[in-house]
Enzyme design. Sequence first.
Site, PDB file in Angstrom:
ATOM      1  N   HIS A  60      29.041  38.026  31.389  1.00  0.00           N
ATOM      2  CA  HIS A  60      30.366  37.614  30.880  1.00  0.00           C
ATOM      3  C   HIS A  60      30.282  36.207  30.284  1.00  0.00           C
ATOM      4  CE1 HIS A  60      31.643  40.456  34.218  1.00  0.00           C
ATOM      5  NE2 HIS A  60      32.250  40.976  33.180  1.00  0.00           N
ATOM      6  N   VAL A  83      22.676  40.786  29.418  1.00  0.00           N
ATOM      7  CA  VAL A  83      21.883  39.750  30.096  1.00  0.00           C
ATOM      8  C   VAL A  83      21.198  40.446  31.267  1.00  0.00           C
ATOM      9  CG1 VAL A  83      21.989  37.575  31.396  1.00  0.00           C
ATOM     10  CG2 VAL A  83      23.452  37.923  29.384  1.00  0.00           C
TER      11      VAL A  83
END
Length: 284
Positions: free
Chosen positions: A28, A167
């Site tokens: 995020h 990620v």
Amino acid sequence: MKEHARQARAENRIVGLVPTMGALHAGHLSLIEQARRECSPVIASIFVNPKQFGPNEDFAKYPRAFESDREKLQRAGVDSLFAPEPADIYPHGFSTYVNVDGLSDRLEGRSRPGHFRGVTTVVMKLLQIVQPNFAYFGRKDAQQSRLITQMARDLNLDTEIVVCPPVREPDGLALSSRNIYLNADERKAATVLYRALDAAKSELAAGVRDALQLQAVLHRTLGVERHARVDYAEIVDGESFESVVRVAKPTYILLAVFIGKTRLIDNLYMEPKSPDSEELVFHF
Ligand code: PAF
């Protein structure tokens, strides 16, 4: 929030929106970093959207960490946080939904009926409320990002949808708020998604293009992990998300795998290096 965002637009500022369901992690935060490079103000939303969870899914136990999320967003330089209550978003009598036909029914949509209708409905509402210039989504949820891009195009939204890379942990596990459900053994086992994608990538790099051969490699790798139960392992066209028989154009390898009781998804995206090149460029 409508008034606040309207004010920023009236000042000709570039408004960025990062919609989330909270339980924030570095994935995020990478969306927020990208938003901050391109927009000011950056608005983040936290809303655990009941309409995108099936009756037997984890809505009630979905991780909620509002205070620490708020601090993370502040430290990340977010200008405003929009954290509505379910009754604000779905007041009594709410009855309008957004559905992207076809694309919503495959893969994640088949395993989680109604999920994407809930996602596109809430994202449409957030985009209507904030009317951002740019909105940021993670490519770990490849089908979701594709659907939202399609919705924005089909409904002539003024927002540009930006899709950002996932990620990963150093061992390859893609960050997800649901990783928190994994116990120590399952956490180790969860790297099998990345290992399977990487094994398929090695075959592709060696020239294999046949989807059945690649699927066999995926299942072989996933099959040896005793905590893993495959929901799907598919090789699909990067636009339509229909299965392909050969990798020739932009393509996704999509995985949905239960590790114990936790359902994880991951993907590998690939595209030809140039229009008539046989060589592929890979994006984990
Ligand atoms: O990816 C998510 O976190 C959610 O599906 C989203 C896009 C915030 C909609 O609730």
